[in-house]
Each structure stands twice: as C-alpha cells, then as structure tokens.
Write an enzyme that holds these catalytic residues in place. Structure first.
Site, PDB file in Angstrom:
ATOM      1  CB  CYS A  13     -65.984  -6.619 -11.614  1.00 16.11           C
ATOM      2  SG  CYS A  13     -64.747  -6.903 -10.330  1.00 16.11           S
ATOM      3  CG  ASN A  16     -59.818  -9.067  -9.840  1.00 16.95           C
ATOM      4  OD1 ASN A  16     -58.656  -9.447  -9.925  1.00 16.95           O
ATOM      5  ND2 ASN A  16     -60.806  -9.924  -9.749  1.00 16.95           N
ATOM      6  CB  CYS A  18     -66.668  -6.121  -4.948  1.00 16.28           C
ATOM      7  SG  CYS A  18     -65.999  -4.852  -3.846  1.00 16.28           S
ATOM      8  NE  ARG A  19     -69.043  -5.215  -9.652  1.00 14.75           N
ATOM      9  CZ  ARG A  19     -69.118  -4.301 -10.604  1.00 14.75           C
ATOM     10  NH1 ARG A  19     -70.230  -4.199 -11.319  1.00 14.75           N
ATOM     11  NH2 ARG A  19     -68.095  -3.507 -10.857  1.00 14.75           N
ATOM     12  CB  SER A  20     -64.554 -10.318 -11.165  1.00 13.11           C
ATOM     13  OG  SER A  20     -63.486  -9.556 -10.696  1.00 13.11           O
ATOM     14  CG  ASP A 130     -69.251  -1.143  -8.029  1.00 10.18           C
ATOM     15  OD1 ASP A 130     -68.953  -1.719  -6.958  1.00 10.18           O
ATOM     16  OD2 ASP A 130     -68.492  -0.350  -8.611  1.00 10.18           O
TER      17      ASP A 130
HETATM   18  P1  4NP Z   1     -65.691  -4.411  -8.099  1.00 14.50           P
HETATM   19  O1  4NP Z   1     -66.028  -3.186  -7.120  1.00 14.50           O
HETATM   20  O2  4NP Z   1     -65.567  -3.832  -9.487  1.00 14.50           O
HETATM   21  O3  4NP Z   1     -66.879  -5.311  -7.973  1.00 14.50           O
HETATM   22  O4  4NP Z   1     -64.409  -5.033  -7.589  1.00 14.50           O
HETATM   23  C1  4NP Z   1     -65.234  -2.035  -7.031  1.00 14.50           C
HETATM   24  C2  4NP Z   1     -64.063  -2.058  -6.309  1.00 14.50           C
HETATM   25  C3  4NP Z   1     -63.308  -0.910  -6.196  1.00 14.50           C
HETATM   26  C4  4NP Z   1     -63.725   0.240  -6.829  1.00 14.50           C
HETATM   27  C5  4NP Z   1     -64.885   0.259  -7.569  1.00 14.50           C
HETATM   28  C6  4NP Z   1     -65.644  -0.884  -7.676  1.00 14.50           C
HETATM   29  N1  4NP Z   1     -62.958   1.433  -6.695  1.00 14.50           N
HETATM   30  O5  4NP Z   1     -63.384   2.486  -7.200  1.00 14.50           O
HETATM   31  O6  4NP Z   1     -61.864   1.391  -6.101  1.00 14.50           O
END
Ligand code: 4NP
Length: 164
Positions: A13, A16, A18-20, A130
């Site tokens: 993702c 790294n 939240c989703r992955s 997201d």
């Molecule tokens: P992820 O979510 O891609 O599912 O881990 C996010 C985590 C952090 C950020 C964006 C999306 N960020 O902008 O810091």
C-alpha cells in the site's frame, strides 16, 4: 514425491501502516490455519517512506485484534528493487500503488503484479480504500475486504498447487 514450491506473497500500500499490514496479518493467519506456513511466505511494504520502522496504525491494530488477528509485530518498510526477485505475487491495494509498482517493475518480472481485491470473486470494487484520514468504519471496511480477498488468494494458491 516432488517437493511443492514455496509461494512468496508481498502486499503493498502507500504507508505500510494500515492496509498492507492488515492484509499481511490476515493472510498470515489464514495460511497458518491451513498449516501452510512452510509453503507460503508473506511480507508487506509501502511505496512511500514516511513510516519506515513504524508499527501499524493503532486503529488498524485494534480492528484486526477485534477480529482475532495480531499485527502488532509488523514494522513498515518501503518497497525495494529486490522485491521483484523475491516475490511471486506482488499485490497492490489501489491503482496508485499499482502504478508506482509498475514504474519500478523490471520488464522480465516473472511473477504476478496486480491488485489484491479482485481475488475476492464477489468484490464489487477493485481497490481497498485508504482509511488513514477517515474514521474507524474505514478500518472495518478494510478488514472486510481483506478477509474476503485473502480467502480467494489462498484458494488460488492452493489450486495452482494441485494443478502442478
Ligand atoms: P496505508 O495508509 O497506505 O494503508 O498504510 C496510509 C498511511 C499513511 C499515509 C497515507 C496512507 N500517510 O500519508 O502518511
């Protein structure tokens, strides 16, 4: 009897956190339930570098724990060139992640690079949204999607095995 090959799966993702890592933890649990942990190797990473070394977002950890998955041991890392050597399936959570991966992917990558959610045959959308800037319900939706796609991915890996 021929030894069955190891299948290596990388979930990707943006951050790294939240989703992955949720996909990593859910798929890991399903692989263990089936006793396939020697046969399926799993990791996750982000296309971005902001959260390198960080544990998953507390909201992701809490939602996973509420469904019986412990993801507290995971730590974020960024995708690297060797991932295209080391993983057979590189599965992106959304189209932007996939575009970023395609830009890094060698032309002769022999594995499967694509979106994760279509492994759920009942999915009505193709991306895991997201949840980072939203509320708790976004994390619950991620869990719903990831659990269903993990079941489909495991079925695919197991059916590819029996075909060999
Ligand atoms: P992820 O979510 O891609 O599912 O881990 C996010 C985590 C952090 C950020 C964006 C999306 N960020 O902008 O810091």
């Amino acid at each position: 009897m021929t030894e069955q090959p190891v299948v290596r799966v990388l979930f990707v993702c943006l951050g790294n956190i939240c989703r992955s890592p949720t996909a990593h933890g859910v798929f890991r649990a399903k692989v263990r339930e089936q006793g396939l942990q020697q046969r399926v190797q799993i990791d996750s990473c982000g296309t971005g570098d902001w959260h390198i070394g960080h544990p998953p977002d507390e909201r992701a950890t809490a939602e996973a724990a509420a469904r019986g998955y412990d993801i507290g041991d995971l730590r974020a890392r960024q995708v690297q060139a060797t991932d295209f050597r080391d993983y057979d399936y590189i599965l992106a959570m959304d189209e932007q992640n996939l575009a970023d991966l395609r830009a890094l992917c060698p032309d002769d990558y022999p594995g499967y690079l694509g979106l994760f959610l279509p492994f759920d045959p009942a999915a009505s959308v193709t991306e895991v949204p997201d949840p980072y800037y939203g509320g708790e319900e976004g994390f619950a939706l991620v869990l719903d999607m990831v659990e269903a796609a993990s079941d489909g991915l495991l079925r695919e890996i197991c059916s590819a095995d029996t075909a060999r």
